[in-house]
Design a protein around this motif. Structure first.
Motif, PDB file in Angstrom:
ATOM      1  N   SER A  74     -80.058  65.221  15.780  1.00  7.23           N
ATOM      2  CA  SER A  74     -80.866  64.551  14.754  1.00  7.23           C
ATOM      3  C   SER A  74     -82.093  63.849  15.336  1.00  7.23           C
ATOM      4  O   SER A  74     -82.903  63.317  14.576  1.00  7.23           O
ATOM      5  N   LEU A  75     -82.242  63.842  16.656  1.00 10.20           N
ATOM      6  CA  LEU A  75     -83.389  63.168  17.258  1.00 10.20           C
ATOM      7  C   LEU A  75     -84.739  63.767  16.829  1.00 10.20           C
ATOM      8  O   LEU A  75     -85.708  63.027  16.655  1.00 10.20           O
ATOM      9  N   VAL A 216     -83.109  69.482  26.739  1.00  5.54           N
ATOM     10  CA  VAL A 216     -83.866  70.663  26.316  1.00  5.54           C
ATOM     11  C   VAL A 216     -83.950  70.735  24.794  1.00  5.54           C
ATOM     12  O   VAL A 216     -85.014  71.008  24.222  1.00  5.54           O
ATOM     13  N   VAL A 217     -82.828  70.477  24.122  1.00  3.31           N
ATOM     14  CA  VAL A 217     -82.800  70.505  22.653  1.00  3.31           C
ATOM     15  C   VAL A 217     -83.757  69.468  22.074  1.00  3.31           C
ATOM     16  O   VAL A 217     -84.532  69.748  21.147  1.00  3.31           O
ATOM     17  N   VAL A 218     -83.738  68.257  22.643  1.00  8.23           N
ATOM     18  CA  VAL A 218     -84.604  67.185  22.142  1.00  8.23           C
ATOM     19  C   VAL A 218     -86.070  67.524  22.377  1.00  8.23           C
ATOM     20  O   VAL A 218     -86.922  67.368  21.487  1.00  8.23           O
ATOM     21  N   ALA A 219     -86.407  68.016  23.579  1.00  7.98           N
ATOM     22  CA  ALA A 219     -87.804  68.337  23.902  1.00  7.98           C
ATOM     23  C   ALA A 219     -88.347  69.420  22.980  1.00  7.98           C
ATOM     24  O   ALA A 219     -89.444  69.288  22.410  1.00  7.98           O
ATOM     25  N   ALA A 220     -87.587  70.489  22.819  1.00  8.24           N
ATOM     26  CA  ALA A 220     -88.026  71.569  21.932  1.00  8.24           C
ATOM     27  C   ALA A 220     -88.028  71.112  20.480  1.00  8.24           C
ATOM     28  O   ALA A 220     -88.915  71.483  19.698  1.00  8.24           O
ATOM     29  N   GLY A 221     -87.049  70.292  20.119  1.00 10.81           N
ATOM     30  CA  GLY A 221     -86.969  69.798  18.743  1.00 10.81           C
ATOM     31  C   GLY A 221     -88.108  68.869  18.385  1.00 10.81           C
ATOM     32  O   GLY A 221     -88.557  68.839  17.232  1.00 10.81           O
ATOM     33  N   ILE A 222     -88.595  68.105  19.357  1.00  8.60           N
ATOM     34  CA  ILE A 222     -89.726  67.213  19.104  1.00  8.60           C
ATOM     35  C   ILE A 222     -91.011  68.012  18.915  1.00  8.60           C
ATOM     36  O   ILE A 222     -91.855  67.674  18.078  1.00  8.60           O
TER      37      ILE A 222
END
Length: 359
Positions: A74-75, A216-222
């Motif tokens: 959810s970030l 990785v998920v947070v970086a791509a998600g941002i």
């Protein structure tokens, strides 16, 4: 031949404006595909290491999904909401992102049901999810009421922050505590020795792998919402529709990747808990957005159409509660149960209302 291809492209993308079909638009779509691919790969590792952590620590998949996975996946919604509120002065994008993400998460339950082609997944899911789903109905309903009566309650604000935001945070804290206490008591009543399913891995190694995959998920998600916003500008869609469907769909790709990966490794309850836990977490994001939106309470500055999204999310969650409490025995057209068909119908209706009637 080149002229024919360009003519077809212009007909296929009539509102692309002055953007080059072979240039900028292609780059945007490639960026979107790259983000989605990275999230899918990292999301699968996130689910795997989450399952390892659950196995090594004795924690349930419900707890791992609701707290660890939900907070990470959810970030992107959190970053997108803060950016829309504080930098872009786009409250409709912020509200649409939160409520749209809740709707997309619930629509993923339909996907899970479809993937379980033998029987409804509700027959295998833990009844403990009913509690978190019930709190989800309460929180999204409260947000819908706050939006409908936002202008009438604006004077109750503390500074520029609406009093609704403080209530949402307290309700979320109470919900998490209640769910975790309930589950702890359930585990006291039923416990059994389970063999180590990952003897070749250590807890420290799983935590390191989980942290790397989460990063990785947070970086791509941002990055993903910015790509989605640019694509929306090219297509010329309205703010409420973009926030509730396009941006929300983009920011929930981590949840989708984790959900599918969890199902593939047999962690059904972890997948469901991730989706329902993400919805609980998402409701607090709107409270954070309200803090960063300096032009008064955000609830009184967004389109009333978002109240319909909140109502849709509450109705879809209510259907999920029914499915968990009384699992459908039959599947329609051998694909999904009536609960999933009802949820899908509500999702499509909400998309129609936002696209044609939102501002």
């Amino acid at each position: 031949m080149r002229t024919v291809c360009l003519t077809w492209a212009k007909l296929a993308f009539p509102i692309a404006g002055k953007v080059s079909i072979n240039g900028d638009m292609l780059i945007i779509w490639l960026q979107l595909a790259f983000c989605a691919s990275v999230i899918a790969i990292a999301g699968s590792r996130l689910s795997f290491y989450g399952d390892v952590i659950a196995d090594k620590t004795g924690l349930s998949g419900n707890w791992i999904g609701m707290i660890l996975l939900a907070s990470v996946t959810s970030l992107p919604e959190l970053i997108t909401g803060i950016s829309a509120s504080a930098l872009a002065n786009a409250p409709n994008i912020a509200a649409g992102n939160v409520l749209g993400s809740c709707l997309v998460n619930l629509a993923m339950l339909v996907v899970i049901d479809f993937l379980h082609n033998r029987e409804s997944f509700y027959r295998r899911a833990s009844r403990n999810h009913i509690l978190s789903a019930g709190f989800g109905v309460l929180l999204v309903s409260f947000i819908g009421i706050s939006i409908l009566f936002g202008s009438m309650t604006a004077e109750l604000a503390i500074g520029h922050v609406g009093i609704q935001s403080f209530i949402i945070v307290m309700l979320y804290a109470f919900a998490i505590r209640t769910v975790l206490v309930h589950e702890r008591e359930q585990r006291k009543d039923f416990s059994e020795a389970v063999a180590d399913r990952y003897p070749h891995l250590t807890l420290s190694g799983a935590l390191i792998g989980y942290s790397l995959a989460a990063s990785v998920v947070v970086a791509a998600g941002i990055w993903l919402p910015f790509v989605g916003t640019r694509l929306a500008e090219v297509m010329g869609w309205n703010g409420s529709f973009v926030g509730a469907l396009l941006i929300a769909g983009a920011t929930t790709l981590p949840e989708l990747a984790v959900t599918i990966s969890s199902i593939r490794i047999g962690a059904l309850d972890m997948a469901i808990a991730n989706l329902l836990g993400s919805n609980l977490f998402n409701t607090t994001i709107l409270a954070v957005d309200d803090l960063f939106y300096l032009n008064g309470p955000i609830y009184s500055n967004v389109s009333p159409a978002h109240a319909f999204s909140a109502l849709s999310a509450a109705a879809m969650t209510g259907l999920a509660v029914i499915g968990l409490a009384s699992p459908p025995a039959k599947r329609l057209m051998r694909s999904m149960g009536w609960v999933s068909i009802g949820m899908l119908s509500i999702y499509i209706l909400n998309a129609y209302v936002l696209f044609y009637h939102a501002q």
